[in-house]
Design an enzyme around this catalytic site. Structure first.
Site, PDB file in Angstrom:
ATOM      1  N   LYS A 189      11.446  27.680  17.619  1.00 14.81           N
ATOM      2  CA  LYS A 189      10.230  26.861  17.529  1.00 14.81           C
ATOM      3  C   LYS A 189      10.224  25.902  18.721  1.00 14.81           C
ATOM      4  O   LYS A 189      10.971  24.923  18.746  1.00 14.81           O
ATOM      5  CB  LYS A 189      10.250  26.103  16.195  1.00 14.81           C
ATOM      6  N   GLU A 265      21.293  17.753  18.415  1.00 13.26           N
ATOM      7  CA  GLU A 265      21.485  17.203  19.773  1.00 13.26           C
ATOM      8  C   GLU A 265      20.351  16.207  19.962  1.00 13.26           C
ATOM      9  O   GLU A 265      19.204  16.611  20.156  1.00 13.26           O
ATOM     10  CB  GLU A 265      21.355  18.311  20.836  1.00 13.26           C
ATOM     11  N   CYS A 300      17.490  13.664  28.393  1.00 13.86           N
ATOM     12  CA  CYS A 300      18.244  13.065  27.278  1.00 13.86           C
ATOM     13  C   CYS A 300      19.423  12.250  27.773  1.00 13.86           C
ATOM     14  O   CYS A 300      19.765  11.216  27.206  1.00 13.86           O
ATOM     15  CB  CYS A 300      18.705  14.143  26.316  1.00 13.86           C
ATOM     16  N   GLU A 399      15.606   4.324  22.914  1.00 11.44           N
ATOM     17  CA  GLU A 399      15.386   5.318  23.965  1.00 11.44           C
ATOM     18  C   GLU A 399      13.911   5.303  24.355  1.00 11.44           C
ATOM     19  O   GLU A 399      13.042   5.434  23.496  1.00 11.44           O
ATOM     20  CB  GLU A 399      15.758   6.708  23.433  1.00 11.44           C
TER      21      GLU A 399
HETATM   22  P1  NAD Z   1      10.892  15.532  18.853  1.00 12.85           P
HETATM   23  O1  NAD Z   1      12.025  15.226  17.953  1.00 12.85           O
HETATM   24  O2  NAD Z   1       9.610  14.818  18.653  1.00 12.85           O
HETATM   25  O3  NAD Z   1      10.526  17.090  18.752  1.00 12.85           O
HETATM   26  C1  NAD Z   1      11.506  18.071  18.934  1.00 12.85           C
HETATM   27  C2  NAD Z   1      11.090  19.340  18.206  1.00 12.85           C
HETATM   28  O4  NAD Z   1      11.042  19.080  16.806  1.00 12.85           O
HETATM   29  C3  NAD Z   1       9.713  19.863  18.591  1.00 12.85           C
HETATM   30  O5  NAD Z   1       9.745  21.266  18.659  1.00 12.85           O
HETATM   31  C4  NAD Z   1       8.847  19.412  17.434  1.00 12.85           C
HETATM   32  O6  NAD Z   1       7.705  20.219  17.233  1.00 12.85           O
HETATM   33  C5  NAD Z   1       9.817  19.555  16.282  1.00 12.85           C
HETATM   34  N1  NAD Z   1       9.471  18.763  15.096  1.00 12.85           N
HETATM   35  C6  NAD Z   1       8.768  17.606  15.031  1.00 12.85           C
HETATM   36  N2  NAD Z   1       8.639  17.210  13.736  1.00 12.85           N
HETATM   37  C7  NAD Z   1       9.290  18.128  12.982  1.00 12.85           C
HETATM   38  C8  NAD Z   1       9.514  18.282  11.583  1.00 12.85           C
HETATM   39  N3  NAD Z   1       9.050  17.400  10.702  1.00 12.85           N
HETATM   40  N4  NAD Z   1      10.238  19.356  11.162  1.00 12.85           N
HETATM   41  C9  NAD Z   1      10.738  20.252  12.046  1.00 12.85           C
HETATM   42  N5  NAD Z   1      10.520  20.173  13.371  1.00 12.85           N
HETATM   43  C10 NAD Z   1       9.810  19.122  13.847  1.00 12.85           C
HETATM   44  O7  NAD Z   1      11.455  15.368  20.333  1.00 12.85           O
HETATM   45  P2  NAD Z   1      10.686  15.505  21.720  1.00 12.85           P
HETATM   46  O8  NAD Z   1       9.782  14.335  21.839  1.00 12.85           O
HETATM   47  O9  NAD Z   1      10.115  16.878  21.853  1.00 12.85           O
HETATM   48  O10 NAD Z   1      11.900  15.396  22.760  1.00 12.85           O
HETATM   49  C11 NAD Z   1      12.418  14.210  23.161  1.00 12.85           C
HETATM   50  C12 NAD Z   1      13.688  13.886  22.409  1.00 12.85           C
HETATM   51  O11 NAD Z   1      14.642  14.949  22.565  1.00 12.85           O
HETATM   52  C13 NAD Z   1      14.382  12.669  22.972  1.00 12.85           C
HETATM   53  O12 NAD Z   1      14.877  11.878  21.926  1.00 12.85           O
HETATM   54  C14 NAD Z   1      15.528  13.253  23.792  1.00 12.85           C
HETATM   55  O13 NAD Z   1      16.608  12.400  24.018  1.00 12.85           O
HETATM   56  C15 NAD Z   1      15.905  14.420  22.949  1.00 12.85           C
HETATM   57  N6  NAD Z   1      16.683  15.387  23.743  1.00 12.85           N
HETATM   58  C16 NAD Z   1      18.028  15.505  23.504  1.00 12.85           C
HETATM   59  C17 NAD Z   1      18.795  16.398  24.282  1.00 12.85           C
HETATM   60  C18 NAD Z   1      20.279  16.577  24.047  1.00 12.85           C
HETATM   61  O14 NAD Z   1      20.860  17.518  24.585  1.00 12.85           O
HETATM   62  N7  NAD Z   1      20.926  15.739  23.271  1.00 12.85           N
HETATM   63  C19 NAD Z   1      18.168  17.148  25.286  1.00 12.85           C
HETATM   64  C20 NAD Z   1      16.794  16.975  25.505  1.00 12.85           C
HETATM   65  C21 NAD Z   1      16.058  16.099  24.708  1.00 12.85           C
END
Ligand code: NAD
Length: 495
Positions: A189, A265, A300, A399
Site C-alpha cells: 500500500k 520504521e 526520516c 518532527e
Molecule cells: P504517514 O504515517 O502519514 O503515512 C504512511 C503510510 O501509512 C501511507 O501509505 C498512508 O496512506 C498510510 N496510512 C495512513 N493512515 C493509515 C491508517 N489509519 N491505517 C493504515 N495505513 C495508514 O507518513 P507519511 O506522511 O507518508 O511519511 C512521513 C513519515 O514517515 C515521517 O514521520 C517520516 O519520518 C517517516 N519515515 C520513516 C522512515 C524510516 O526509515 N524510519 C523512512 C521514511 C519516512
C-alpha cells in the site's frame, strides 16, 4: 549518465489514470472511486489513482494467499527466485529514467537525488537480496546423540507493506525485495501522494517473471485501504514505514484482528552534534546543510537538530546559513536543483506552521522561513534555520519533515548527550570530532539506530536501518531484514 534533455522529454508525458495492481494485472476498484494526484512541481493535476476499498484489499490478499499456497514462488528453489529478482533489477535499471521522473512528478524530490536514491537504490536492493537468499542456511542444533534438532527458516506467508511518500521506490524495495526473496507474497500500500512509481514497479516485476499474485499493489486512502490491509485476518506480517501516529494505529489494528506481527520504521528528530575539535568545520557545515535540506527536509533520518559546542557556535551557524541561503531550491526536474518541492500543499502548510511557531516560542530566525516560487503554483520553501532553540520548544521535540533546522548549544560532552537523548525519538544521529575517544563514547551514549561519525548519511544496503524508542522497531536493509520475513521452525527427530 542522464542529461537534462532526456529529463525534459519526459517532463510532460501524460500519465493515464492508474488502476490497482492485483493478481498480475491492472484492475479497477469495486467502488470505482478515484483520487486526483496533484504534482507539487506546479500544483496541477497529474493523473488519478484508484481509491481501493476493503473489498479490493480482500481481493489482493486473497490473490497473495493463493499464490503463496500454490508454492509457485514460496516453494521455488532460492536459486530460481534469485534469477527473477535479478531480472527485476535489470528492468528497474533499464527503466531508471522513466521511474525517477514519474516519482519526481508525483512527490517533488529533486531529480539528481531521485535518480540515485530511487531506481538506483531499488535495483541494488533487489540484487542484494537476490544474491543473499541462496546463502541463508538453516541450523542443526547441538542436541544429544539420540535426537536431531533442525531449525528451518520459512517464509511467513502474506506480507503487507505500507510505505510513505518520501522515497517510495527505495523504501518499497527495502520491504518488497527481502520479503519476495524469502518466498513470501506481498500486498503493498503506497502513500496516497506517491503511488505511481510503485505501480510501475509491480508491472516490471510481472514482466521479469514474478508469478501472478505474488506482488499486489492497492492504492488510496490510508484510513480506508491501509486500515483494511492492517486489519485483514489473513495478513501474517505488516511492515510499515511512516509516522508514529499511524504506527500506533497499526499496533491497535493488529491487536484487534489476528495479532499479525507489526514492524515499525517511524520518524525522527535526529541530533547532529558538532564538537569544537571537529577536524574540518567547512566539511561539517556542508554535510550538515545537506543532511537536513536535501529533499527539502523530507527525509526520516534528517539531521534536524544541530547541537553545537559553544566555542564554534557562531562560526558554524554562519557557514551553514550561508550554504542554506545559496542552495538552489525549485524545479525538481532540473539537474541543477539541490532541494525540490515539498510533497503537498498540506505538508507545506504544516512546515510553515512549525516555522511560525518556532518564532512565536522565541527561537531566532537565522535564514529562510518562507514559501517561495508561489507563482509557479508549486510547493516550495526556503531552507530555514532557527537558532537559540531550547529543549522545551516544539521545534526541539517534534518532527517537522520539512527544511527546518533548529540549533542548540552545549558546553560539554555530558550536556551534548543529555540534549541528544532528550526527545522521544531515536532514529539517526551524527558526531563531529577529531577525538577518537569522544567518538566512541558518544556512539555508546547516543540512543539512536544509526550514529554517523564525521559524515551524515550512508545509503549502503549492507547495514541495517531502524530506530529505537518511538522511532520504531525492526530493521530494513542488510541480512537482518530477512528476520522480519521468515519464521523459524524446529524439527525434532528421534533417531
Ligand atoms: P504517514 O504515517 O502519514 O503515512 C504512511 C503510510 O501509512 C501511507 O501509505 C498512508 O496512506 C498510510 N496510512 C495512513 N493512515 C493509515 C491508517 N489509519 N491505517 C493504515 N495505513 C495508514 O507518513 P507519511 O506522511 O507518508 O511519511 C512521513 C513519515 O514517515 C515521517 O514521520 C517520516 O519520518 C517517516 N519515515 C520513516 C522512515 C524510516 O526509515 N524510519 C523512512 C521514511 C519516512
Amino acid at each position: 549518465m542522464v542529461d537534462q534533455a532526456q529529463i525534459d522529454a519526459l517532463r510532460s508525458v501524460p500519465v493515464p489514470p492508474q488502476d490497482l495492481f492485483i493478481d498480475g494485472a491492472r484492475t479497477a476498484s469495486g467502488r470505482c472511486q478515484n483520487r486526483s494526484i496533484v504534482t507539487p512541481i506546479d500544483g496541477t493535476i497529474l493523473t488519478t489513482i484508484t481509491e481501493a476499498d476493503a473489498g479490493d484489499v480482500d481481493r489482493a490478499v486473497k490473490a497473495a494467499r493463493r499464490a503463496f499456497d500454490s508454492g509457485i514462488w514460496s516453494r521455488a528453489a532460492p536459486a530460481e527466485r534469485k534469477k527473477v529478482l535479478h531480472r527485476i533489477a535489470d528492468l528497474i535499471e533499464a527503466h531508471q529514467l522513466e521511474l525517477a521522473v514519474l516519482g519526481v512528478r508525483d512527490n517533488g524530490t529533486e531529480i539528481g537525488m531521485a535518480l540515485r536514491a530511487e531506481p538506483g537504490s531499488a535495483a541494488g536492493t533487489f540484487r542484494y537480496y537476490a544474491e543473499a537468499i541462496d546463502k541463508v542456511y538453516g541450523e542443526i542444533a547441538p542436541t544429544a546423540e539420540n535426537v536431531l534438532g533442525l531449525v528451518h527458516r520459512e517464509p511467513v506467508g502474506v506480507v503487507a507493506a505500507i510505505v510513505p511518500w518520501n522515497f517510495p521506490l527505495m523504501i518499497g524495495a527495502w520491504k518488497i525485495a527481502p520479503a519476495l526473496a524469502a518466498g513470501n507474497s506481498v500486498v503493498l500500500k503506497p502513500a496516497e501522494i506517491a503511488s505511481l512509481s510503485l505501480l510501475r514497479l509491480a508491472e516490471l516485476c510481472t514482466e521479469a517473471g514474478l508469478p501472478d499474485g505474488v506482488l499486489n499493489v492497492v492504492t488510496g486512502e490510508g484510513a480506508v485501504a491501509g486500515e483494511a490491509l492492517a486489519m485483514h485476518m489473513d495478513v501474517d506480517v505488516l511492515a510499515f514505514t511512516g509516522s508514529g501516529a499511524v504506527g500506533r494505529k497499526l499496533l491497535e489494528y493488529s491487536a484487534r484482528s489476528n495479532l499479525k506481527r507489526v514492524y515499525l520504521e517511524l520518524g525522527g528528530k535526529s541530533p547532529n552534534i558538532v564538537f569544537a575539535d571537529a577536524a574540518d568545520l567547512d566539511q561539517a557545515a556542508k554535510v550538515s546543510a545537506f543532511g537536513i535540506f536535501r529533499n527539502s527536509g523530507q527525509v526520516c533520518v534528517a539531521g534536524s537538530r544541530l547541537l553545537v559546542q559553544r566555542s564554534v557556535h557562531d562560526v558554524l551557524v554562519e557557514k551553514i546559513a550561508e550554504i542554506a541561503a545559496g542552495m538552489i531550491v525549485g524545479d525538481p526536474l532540473s539537474l541543477t536543483t539541490q532541494a525540490g518541492a515539498i510533497s503537498s500543499a498540506a505538508q507545506l502548510e504544516k512546515t510553515l506552521g512549525y516555522a511560525a511557531q518556532a518564532a512565536d516560542q522565541g527561537a531566532r530566525l537565522v535564514t529562510g522561513g518562507s514559501r517561495i516560487l508561489e507563482e509557479t503554483g508549486g510547493f516550495y520553501m526556503q531552507p530555514t534555520i532557527f537558532d537559540g532553540v531550547t529543549p522545551d520548544m516544539t521545534l526541539a521535540r517534534e518532527e517537522v519533515f520539512g527544511p527546518v533546522l533548529g540549533v542548540m548549544t552545549f558546553e560539554d560532552e555530558d550536556e551534548a548527550v543529555r540534549l541528544a537523548n532528550s526527545t522521544v525519538y531515536g532514529l539517526a544521529s551524527a558526531i563531529w570530532t577529531s577525538n577518537l575517544s569522544t567518538a566512541h563514547r558518544m556512539i555508546r551514549a547516543v540512543r539512536a539506530g544509526v550514529v554517523h561519525v564525521n559524515t551524515y548519511g550512508g545509503p549502503d544496503i549492507t547495514v541495517p536501518l531502524g530506530g529505537v524508542k518511538q522511532s520504531g522497531n525492526g530493521h530494513d536493509k542488510s541480512l537482518h531484514a530477512l528476520d522480519k520475513y521468515t519464521d523459524l521452525k524446529t524439527a525434532w527427530i528421534q533417531l
